[in-house]
Design an enzyme around this catalytic site. Sequence first.
Site, PDB file in Angstrom:
ATOM      1  N   ASP A 127      34.347  38.994   8.618  1.00 31.92           N
ATOM      2  CA  ASP A 127      34.009  40.229   7.937  1.00 31.92           C
ATOM      3  C   ASP A 127      35.132  40.516   6.947  1.00 31.92           C
ATOM      4  O   ASP A 127      36.177  41.050   7.318  1.00 31.92           O
ATOM      5  CB  ASP A 127      33.854  41.362   8.963  1.00 31.92           C
ATOM      6  CG  ASP A 127      33.537  42.698   8.307  1.00 31.92           C
ATOM      7  OD1 ASP A 127      33.650  42.791   7.060  1.00 31.92           O
ATOM      8  OD2 ASP A 127      33.192  43.637   9.040  1.00 31.92           O
ATOM      9  N   TYR A 140      36.275  47.059  13.061  1.00 34.00           N
ATOM     10  CA  TYR A 140      35.129  47.872  12.631  1.00 34.00           C
ATOM     11  C   TYR A 140      34.269  47.033  11.710  1.00 34.00           C
ATOM     12  O   TYR A 140      34.788  46.363  10.813  1.00 34.00           O
ATOM     13  CB  TYR A 140      35.617  49.124  11.895  1.00 34.00           C
ATOM     14  CG  TYR A 140      34.497  50.006  11.394  1.00 34.00           C
ATOM     15  CD1 TYR A 140      33.706  50.728  12.285  1.00 34.00           C
ATOM     16  CD2 TYR A 140      34.240  50.121  10.035  1.00 34.00           C
ATOM     17  CE1 TYR A 140      32.677  51.550  11.826  1.00 34.00           C
ATOM     18  CE2 TYR A 140      33.218  50.951   9.570  1.00 34.00           C
ATOM     19  CZ  TYR A 140      32.439  51.651  10.465  1.00 34.00           C
ATOM     20  OH  TYR A 140      31.425  52.465  10.003  1.00 34.00           O
ATOM     21  N   LYS A 149      32.698  46.677  -0.238  1.00 35.33           N
ATOM     22  CA  LYS A 149      33.776  47.462  -0.862  1.00 35.33           C
ATOM     23  C   LYS A 149      34.120  47.003  -2.289  1.00 35.33           C
ATOM     24  O   LYS A 149      33.388  47.339  -3.199  1.00 35.33           O
ATOM     25  CB  LYS A 149      34.974  47.531   0.082  1.00 35.33           C
ATOM     26  CG  LYS A 149      34.579  48.292   1.379  1.00 35.33           C
ATOM     27  CD  LYS A 149      35.694  48.886   2.181  1.00 35.33           C
ATOM     28  CE  LYS A 149      35.116  49.863   3.198  1.00 35.33           C
ATOM     29  NZ  LYS A 149      35.051  49.378   4.567  1.00 35.33           N
TER      30      LYS A 149
HETATM   31  C1  LIG Z   1      33.837  49.476   5.599  1.00 39.79           C
HETATM   32  C2  LIG Z   1      33.624  48.301   6.471  1.00 39.79           C
HETATM   33  C3  LIG Z   1      32.335  47.907   6.881  1.00 39.79           C
HETATM   34  C4  LIG Z   1      31.117  48.742   6.632  1.00 39.79           C
HETATM   35  O1  LIG Z   1      30.806  48.839   5.295  1.00 39.79           O
HETATM   36  P1  LIG Z   1      29.896  50.101   4.811  1.00 39.79           P
HETATM   37  O2  LIG Z   1      29.630  49.788   3.368  1.00 39.79           O
HETATM   38  O3  LIG Z   1      30.723  51.320   5.038  1.00 39.79           O
HETATM   39  O4  LIG Z   1      28.660  50.091   5.648  1.00 39.79           O
HETATM   40  C5  LIG Z   1      32.214  46.724   7.569  1.00 39.79           C
HETATM   41  N1  LIG Z   1      33.284  45.973   7.863  1.00 39.79           N
HETATM   42  C6  LIG Z   1      34.524  46.322   7.506  1.00 39.79           C
HETATM   43  C7  LIG Z   1      35.674  45.428   7.835  1.00 39.79           C
HETATM   44  C8  LIG Z   1      34.736  47.511   6.814  1.00 39.79           C
HETATM   45  O5  LIG Z   1      35.976  47.886   6.506  1.00 39.79           O
END
Ligand SMILES: *Cc1c(COP(=O)(O)O)cnc(C)c1O
Length: 400
Positions: A210, A117, A238
């Site tokens: 990511d 994701y 995060k």
């Molecule tokens: C939460 C998440 C995102 C998206 O971040 P948001 O601040 O919710 O848009 C992207 N990549 C990973 C791996 C995530 O866990």
Amino acid sequence: MRAIGRDPVFIEDGAGARMMDVDGNEYIDWVCSWGPLILGHAHPAIVDAVAEAVSSGTSFGAPTEREVQLAAEIVERIPSVQMVRMTSSGTEATMSALRVARAATGREKVLKFSGAYHGHVDGLLAEAGSGLATQGIPASPGVPEAATRSTVVAPWNDPDAVVEATERHELAAILAEPVPANMGLVPPEPGFLELLRRRADETGALLIFDEVITGFRVGRGGVQELSGVVPDLTIMGKVLGGGLPAAAFGGPPALMELVAPAGDVYQAGTLSGNPLAVAAGLQTLRLLDGRAYRKLERTTDALARGLREAAADVGCEVRVQSLTGLLTVFFSDAPVGDYSAARASDLEAFAAFARALLDRGVYPPPSQFEAWFPSLAHTHEDVEQTIRAAREAFAEVAAR
Ligand SMILES: *Cc1c(COP(=O)(O)O)cnc(C)c1O
């Protein structure tokens, strides 16, 4: 909560590792806002930092000194990141990093992994994990076909599929959560991240990590520090915002100087680098030293071990997969190495387990496809109380 057959829990307030719902029930919170709250709820240093920032003005649309200090803190921790662009969400950071990769390579296609994701970027909502996995949505309506046409999807931990995809398609980027945590926690097999780096180099694609979840959580410098596999671009979020909206992407000047105004790859955001989020993020990173990560590792290990033993004691078949600051209890009789294995978990058993924990004042992620987020606020007693509750919950599941 629908995935586990419960009504949503409405939260009244939180302190440390605990939160209270509007009906007065207290929980040990293992979700911690899905990862940002590595210091727990309402940490005094964060509350002070934000309070001080708010009284000095909430947004300027011009640079601030703290924004530069936060960037310096990131660059110091992650050597592959030498320039940083702030955004307000991980979704934006992903979208912008992909734009840079496409501009840099003159190519359009991107390889992602099933069950990964990367936020709700149109083109990446193909076989995505997190909420889509939880709700059983393979691809979201409303995403134009043209948006996903340039997305190539391969199974995680499948070297042959990576080699084939990188041979068949001219890729702008290989995009990966280096330790996926949005299909539950599914670490890479030995050599898999190295393969991604090698295939990117051999084919002229960029490697993008990511690290929105893993960055500043599994260790000071994220998975790239632990694994030694260095990406071209890194996406962060995060923990970076310390519970307020901040995210970022970064890399070497050769790539980041493509971003406007230095270059002509457009990227902007009214509230990017917002003073409140920057204050919270900077204070958070400053509290995350070597000692903090050792403590987080001990807490995670104790929780993982306790959950394994509790399940074994009552004859409940689970796999507890963990890494500093992250953990998933899979209701599976074999190790989970990819999204299809994660999906083969016993979701009914998971749901019963999660409901039983909630009934006992423990708040787990209410989805098989998410990670628990241990924080520095979780105490030995929080871990012990959780394990006691889990033993009863596993016993209920085993007795079904
Ligand atoms: C939460 C998440 C995102 C998206 O971040 P948001 O601040 O919710 O848009 C992207 N990549 C990973 C791996 C995530 O866990």
